[in-house]
Scaffold this motif. Structure first.
Motif, PDB file in Angstrom:
ATOM      1  N   ASP A  12      28.137 -21.480 -11.385  1.00  0.00           N
ATOM      2  CA  ASP A  12      28.834 -20.199 -11.361  1.00  0.00           C
ATOM      3  C   ASP A  12      27.997 -19.145 -10.635  1.00  0.00           C
ATOM      4  O   ASP A  12      26.827 -19.363 -10.332  1.00  0.00           O
ATOM      5  CB  ASP A  12      29.212 -19.733 -12.773  1.00  0.00           C
ATOM      6  CG  ASP A  12      28.005 -19.597 -13.690  1.00  0.00           C
ATOM      7  OD1 ASP A  12      27.025 -18.935 -13.306  1.00  0.00           O
ATOM      8  OD2 ASP A  12      28.051 -20.160 -14.801  1.00  0.00           O
ATOM      9  N   ARG A  13      28.636 -18.024 -10.384  1.00  0.00           N
ATOM     10  CA  ARG A  13      27.986 -16.964  -9.604  1.00  0.00           C
ATOM     11  C   ARG A  13      26.762 -16.403 -10.314  1.00  0.00           C
ATOM     12  O   ARG A  13      25.737 -16.135  -9.681  1.00  0.00           O
ATOM     13  CB  ARG A  13      28.997 -15.851  -9.334  1.00  0.00           C
ATOM     14  CG  ARG A  13      28.427 -14.760  -8.464  1.00  0.00           C
ATOM     15  CD  ARG A  13      29.440 -13.684  -8.197  1.00  0.00           C
ATOM     16  NE  ARG A  13      28.897 -12.773  -7.208  1.00  0.00           N
ATOM     17  CZ  ARG A  13      29.622 -12.125  -6.328  1.00  0.00           C
ATOM     18  NH1 ARG A  13      30.911 -12.268  -6.314  1.00  0.00           N
ATOM     19  NH2 ARG A  13      29.057 -11.314  -5.468  1.00  0.00           N
ATOM     20  N   ALA A  16      23.878 -18.665  -9.807  1.00  0.00           N
ATOM     21  CA  ALA A  16      23.406 -18.610  -8.422  1.00  0.00           C
ATOM     22  C   ALA A  16      22.587 -17.347  -8.167  1.00  0.00           C
ATOM     23  O   ALA A  16      21.530 -17.410  -7.534  1.00  0.00           O
ATOM     24  CB  ALA A  16      24.595 -18.680  -7.466  1.00  0.00           C
ATOM     25  N   ILE A  35      23.861 -16.723  -0.813  1.00  0.00           N
ATOM     26  CA  ILE A  35      24.706 -17.233  -1.893  1.00  0.00           C
ATOM     27  C   ILE A  35      26.126 -17.324  -1.350  1.00  0.00           C
ATOM     28  O   ILE A  35      26.653 -16.353  -0.814  1.00  0.00           O
ATOM     29  CB  ILE A  35      24.653 -16.305  -3.121  1.00  0.00           C
ATOM     30  CG1 ILE A  35      23.222 -16.238  -3.648  1.00  0.00           C
ATOM     31  CG2 ILE A  35      25.619 -16.787  -4.193  1.00  0.00           C
ATOM     32  CD1 ILE A  35      23.029 -15.244  -4.769  1.00  0.00           C
ATOM     33  N   ARG A  37      30.161 -18.950  -2.070  1.00  0.00           N
ATOM     34  CA  ARG A  37      31.141 -19.585  -2.955  1.00  0.00           C
ATOM     35  C   ARG A  37      31.734 -20.776  -2.222  1.00  0.00           C
ATOM     36  O   ARG A  37      32.157 -20.666  -1.077  1.00  0.00           O
ATOM     37  CB  ARG A  37      32.247 -18.594  -3.314  1.00  0.00           C
ATOM     38  CG  ARG A  37      33.287 -19.183  -4.247  1.00  0.00           C
ATOM     39  CD  ARG A  37      34.354 -18.119  -4.562  1.00  0.00           C
ATOM     40  NE  ARG A  37      35.347 -18.637  -5.448  1.00  0.00           N
ATOM     41  CZ  ARG A  37      36.477 -19.224  -5.085  1.00  0.00           C
ATOM     42  NH1 ARG A  37      36.750 -19.366  -3.795  1.00  0.00           N
ATOM     43  NH2 ARG A  37      37.326 -19.680  -5.972  1.00  0.00           N
ATOM     44  N   GLN A  50      32.160 -23.936  -6.962  1.00  0.00           N
ATOM     45  CA  GLN A  50      30.722 -24.075  -7.134  1.00  0.00           C
ATOM     46  C   GLN A  50      30.099 -22.974  -6.292  1.00  0.00           C
ATOM     47  O   GLN A  50      30.702 -22.464  -5.355  1.00  0.00           O
ATOM     48  CB  GLN A  50      30.253 -25.433  -6.608  1.00  0.00           C
ATOM     49  CG  GLN A  50      30.822 -26.606  -7.355  1.00  0.00           C
ATOM     50  CD  GLN A  50      30.476 -27.914  -6.663  1.00  0.00           C
ATOM     51  OE1 GLN A  50      30.354 -27.986  -5.462  1.00  0.00           O
ATOM     52  NE2 GLN A  50      30.339 -28.943  -7.457  1.00  0.00           N
ATOM     53  N   TRP A  51      28.894 -22.615  -6.631  1.00  0.00           N
ATOM     54  CA  TRP A  51      28.171 -21.606  -5.878  1.00  0.00           C
ATOM     55  C   TRP A  51      26.950 -22.251  -5.257  1.00  0.00           C
ATOM     56  O   TRP A  51      26.238 -23.003  -5.918  1.00  0.00           O
ATOM     57  CB  TRP A  51      27.803 -20.438  -6.788  1.00  0.00           C
ATOM     58  CG  TRP A  51      29.022 -19.656  -7.144  1.00  0.00           C
ATOM     59  CD1 TRP A  51      29.933 -19.953  -8.115  1.00  0.00           C
ATOM     60  CD2 TRP A  51      29.499 -18.495  -6.491  1.00  0.00           C
ATOM     61  NE1 TRP A  51      30.943 -19.036  -8.115  1.00  0.00           N
ATOM     62  CE2 TRP A  51      30.697 -18.120  -7.132  1.00  0.00           C
ATOM     63  CE3 TRP A  51      29.033 -17.712  -5.441  1.00  0.00           C
ATOM     64  CZ2 TRP A  51      31.437 -17.005  -6.741  1.00  0.00           C
ATOM     65  CZ3 TRP A  51      29.761 -16.605  -5.059  1.00  0.00           C
ATOM     66  CH2 TRP A  51      30.943 -16.257  -5.700  1.00  0.00           C
TER      67      TRP A  51
END
Length: 81
Positions: A12-13, A16, A35, A37, A50-51
Protein backbone atom coordinates in the motif's frame (compact mmCIF):
# COMPACT_ATOMS: atom_id res chain seq x y z
CA UNK A 1 28.84 3.07 -15.83
CA UNK A 2 25.80 0.79 -15.82
CA UNK A 3 22.60 1.84 -14.14
CA UNK A 4 21.35 -0.79 -11.73
CA UNK A 5 17.74 -0.44 -10.68
CA UNK A 6 15.96 -2.03 -7.77
CA UNK A 7 12.19 -2.35 -7.53
CA UNK A 8 10.56 -2.86 -4.14
CA UNK A 9 6.94 -4.02 -4.34
CA UNK A 10 4.86 -2.97 -1.35
CA UNK A 11 1.21 -3.59 -0.46
CA UNK A 12 0.00 0.00 0.00
CA UNK A 13 0.93 3.65 -0.34
CA UNK A 14 1.64 4.16 3.36
CA UNK A 15 4.13 1.28 3.36
CA UNK A 16 5.81 2.62 0.21
CA UNK A 17 6.14 6.14 1.61
CA UNK A 18 7.46 4.91 4.96
CA UNK A 19 9.94 2.54 3.31
CA UNK A 20 11.18 5.31 1.00
CA UNK A 21 11.89 7.52 4.04
CA UNK A 22 13.73 4.77 5.93
CA UNK A 23 15.83 3.80 2.88
CA UNK A 24 17.93 6.95 3.14
CA UNK A 25 18.63 6.37 6.83
CA UNK A 26 19.41 2.69 6.59
CA UNK A 27 21.23 2.47 3.26
CA UNK A 28 22.59 6.00 2.86
CA UNK A 29 20.68 6.63 -0.35
CA UNK A 30 21.11 10.21 -1.51
CA UNK A 31 18.72 10.19 -4.48
CA UNK A 32 15.01 10.30 -3.66
CA UNK A 33 13.34 6.97 -4.54
CA UNK A 34 10.37 7.14 -6.91
CA UNK A 35 7.03 5.83 -5.66
CA UNK A 36 4.69 4.53 -8.34
CA UNK A 37 1.20 3.00 -8.12
CA UNK A 38 1.01 -0.25 -10.07
CA UNK A 39 -2.62 -1.24 -10.69
CA UNK A 40 -3.14 -4.95 -11.12
CA UNK A 41 -4.38 -5.97 -14.56
CA UNK A 42 -8.06 -5.20 -15.06
CA UNK A 43 -8.54 -3.60 -11.65
CA UNK A 44 -9.55 0.01 -11.06
CA UNK A 45 -9.97 -0.19 -7.29
CA UNK A 46 -7.12 1.37 -5.30
CA UNK A 47 -7.28 -1.61 -2.95
CA UNK A 48 -6.12 -3.81 -5.83
CA UNK A 49 -2.92 -1.89 -6.45
CA UNK A 50 0.64 -2.51 -5.45
CA UNK A 51 3.04 0.33 -4.81
CA UNK A 52 6.54 0.30 -6.24
CA UNK A 53 9.57 2.03 -4.78
CA UNK A 54 12.09 2.50 -7.59
CA UNK A 55 15.76 2.97 -6.73
CA UNK A 56 18.70 3.80 -8.93
CA UNK A 57 21.98 2.28 -7.83
CA UNK A 58 24.54 3.61 -10.28
CA UNK A 59 27.42 2.78 -7.96
CA UNK A 60 26.09 -0.75 -7.33
CA UNK A 61 26.35 -0.29 -3.57
CA UNK A 62 23.01 -1.84 -2.59
CA UNK A 63 22.80 -5.53 -1.78
CA UNK A 64 19.79 -7.27 -3.35
CA UNK A 65 19.36 -9.64 -0.39
CA UNK A 66 19.35 -6.79 2.11
CA UNK A 67 16.79 -4.89 0.02
CA UNK A 68 14.58 -7.99 -0.17
CA UNK A 69 14.70 -8.36 3.62
CA UNK A 70 14.02 -4.62 3.96
CA UNK A 71 10.91 -4.83 1.75
CA UNK A 72 9.77 -7.84 3.78
CA UNK A 73 9.52 -5.60 6.83
CA UNK A 74 6.50 -4.02 5.07
CA UNK A 75 5.17 -7.36 3.74
CA UNK A 76 6.68 -6.64 0.34
CA UNK A 77 9.51 -7.97 -1.78
CA UNK A 78 12.24 -6.91 -4.19
CA UNK A 79 11.62 -7.68 -7.83
CA UNK A 80 14.13 -7.88 -10.64
CA UNK A 81 13.41 -4.97 -13.04
Amino acid sequence: MSEVRHVLVLPDRDAAEEAAEVLAERFGITEEPRIVRDALAGEDDAEDAQWLVLLRDTEERLDAGQLDAFAGEWEGWREEP
